[in-house]
Design an enzyme around this catalytic site. Structure first.
Site, mmCIF file in Angstrom:
data_model
loop_
_atom_site.group_PDB
_atom_site.id
_atom_site.type_symbol
_atom_site.label_atom_id
_atom_site.label_comp_id
_atom_site.label_asym_id
_atom_site.label_seq_id
_atom_site.Cartn_x
_atom_site.Cartn_y
_atom_site.Cartn_z
ATOM 1 N N SER A 1 -36.965 18.670 -13.666
ATOM 2 C CA SER A 1 -36.288 17.463 -13.194
ATOM 3 C C SER A 1 -36.571 16.034 -13.630
ATOM 4 C CB SER A 1 -36.047 17.551 -11.878
ATOM 5 O OG SER A 1 -37.138 17.143 -11.035
ATOM 6 N N ASP B 1 -42.884 19.126 -8.550
ATOM 7 C CA ASP B 1 -42.928 17.971 -9.328
ATOM 8 C C ASP B 1 -44.304 17.101 -9.152
ATOM 9 O OD1 ASP B 1 -40.510 18.413 -10.081
ATOM 10 O OD2 ASP B 1 -39.455 16.902 -8.681
ATOM 11 N N ARG C 1 -36.934 2.891 -1.047
ATOM 12 C CA ARG C 1 -38.051 3.333 -0.440
ATOM 13 C C ARG C 1 -38.735 2.317 0.399
ATOM 14 N NH1 ARG C 1 -41.364 6.725 -5.119
ATOM 15 N NH2 ARG C 1 -40.309 8.333 -5.232
ATOM 16 N N GLY D 1 -35.184 18.484 -2.439
ATOM 17 C CA GLY D 1 -34.467 19.271 -3.214
ATOM 18 C C GLY D 1 -33.056 20.019 -2.634
ATOM 19 N N GLU E 1 -34.626 -16.483 16.890
ATOM 20 C CA GLU E 1 -34.171 -17.540 17.651
ATOM 21 C C GLU E 1 -35.402 -18.706 17.830
ATOM 22 O OE1 GLU E 1 -32.166 -13.953 19.431
ATOM 23 O OE2 GLU E 1 -34.027 -14.410 18.070
#
Length: 364
Positions: free
Chosen positions: A171, A203, A187, A295, A55
């Site tokens: 994976s 991973d 993200r 997971g 504003e």
């Protein structure tokens, strides 16, 4: 009754609010348009905490023309003094004649008082125009203000038969590059990225925002009941990491603290991390949106406790077989009545993959 012009001007205010998608946290994303004689004379967006609200930018641009004008704003103008002065008083001082608001502020410090202050100064007020779109801009802020926990969105990459990893844990990569690039947007709008120790061990991810310069990195939150992760894990690089744990059986806490990690011991009755307490803690740290990239164990625990607000599933055109790992590790259902119903919000193709957004519709 709102007119076509009203919708047009509020739609513009919503687009302005989107400019703060990656930067306003912990504040809400807000856009404002000032109109006179059906022409925009001022507009603005809140872009960063501590800086002027939408504003104020719009009033500055409109100048003296603001007197007698109509304001379209995506969130109720604030009426309290925080890091910046109240916007409701600024609108009063500018001589605004009418204010149309998409949604009331869920912040208890404001909720309704900003509108009441405007009305007390004979400013006409209308609410509810494009409220659904306004709420979609700030799910985390609304969740934090109304239920003392962030909005939790889980990102999953899966094959068409619903598998997220092979039985041996492999994976990378299920989905294509376009889908992985799309994840960066989600993200970037998050205040924190949540994952589990199993994912970190399997991973060794960084879980940072790449390919986008947003001037910050989300807080990385790891659920690691036994403090199993290595102090050399990639996810610890750059700091800004919180590990929630239940016990330090391996006496690793001192090493992690020395590496700059923040530790939070919050065991539940089963020797695991209390996820509800963790989310409440994050809300207390002014975390609005959390993206879970874990997971099947972490996702299953969150789903079973009704803590997932949205699913962001990238389905790859692949089949990975019955022995591969699924999306949610939960106790066996024995009746179809126990199945969790999903409300589909959006489906679209991202490269060769299909992105599905859905909202769990938990039974009361």
């Amino acid at each position: 009754m709102f007119t076509a012009n009203d919708h047009q001007f509020m739609a513009r205010a919503l687009r302005l609010a989107e400019q703060g998608l990656y930067s306003t946290m912990p504040n809400p994303r807000v856009g404002c348009v000032i109109v006179k004689d059906n022409k925009i004379i001022g507009e603005g967006a809140h872009l960063k905490t501590g800086e002027p609200h939408a504003e104020i930018f719009a009033i500055r641009q409109a100048g003296e023309l603001a007197k007698g004008a109509t304001v379209y704003v995506t969130l109720e103008p604030c009426s309290h003094t925080g890091r910046t002065p109240p916007c409701s008083q600024a609108l009063i001082n500018a001589g605004i004649a009418k204010v149309i608001v998409a949604m009331q502020d869920p912040n208890p410090q404001v909720s309704g008082s900003g509108l009441a202050q405007l009305q007390a100064h004979n400013i006409e007020v209308e609410t509810g125009l494009m409220e659904r779109q306004a709420r979609e801009l700030n799910p985390g802020f609304i969740a934090r203000m109304t239920r003392d926990r962030p909005f939790v969105r889980s990102k999953l990459a899966a094959s068409l038969d619903g598998k997220t990893a092979l039985n041996n844990g492999a994976s990378q990569w299920i989905t294509g590059e376009a889908a992985r690039l799309d994840v960066q947007h989600w993200r970037a709008r998050s205040c924190a990225i949540l994952t589990g120790a199993g994912t970190v061990l399997a991973d060794n991810p960084s879980m940072s925002v790449r390919s986008m310069d947003i001037g910050r990195q989300p807080l990385k939150v790891i659920v690691d009941s036994q403090l199993r992760i290595s102090v050399s894990a990639n996810i610890l690089d750059g700091g800004n990491v919180l590990i929630a744990f239940a016990n330090d059986a391996q006496n690793k806490a001192a090493q992690l603290l020395a590496a700059g990690v923040e530790l939070l011991c919050i065991p539940n009755g089963q020797g695991k991390v209390c996820l509800k307490t963790l989310l409440s803690h994050l809300a207390g740290q002014q975390i609005n949106e959390v993206m879970c990239e874990g997971g099947e164990s972490l996702n299953g625990a969150l789903m079973a406790q009704g803590l997932l607000d949205e699913l962001l599933i990238y389905y790859a055109p692949k089949l990975m077989g019955g022995a591969a790992r699924g999306m949610f590790a939960m106790p066996e259902f024995t009746s179809m009545n126990q199945a969790i119903v999903l409300d589909i919000l959006d489906v679209r193709q991202i490269g060769a993959d299909i992105r599905l957004r859905a909202k769990p519709n938990y039974a009361d």
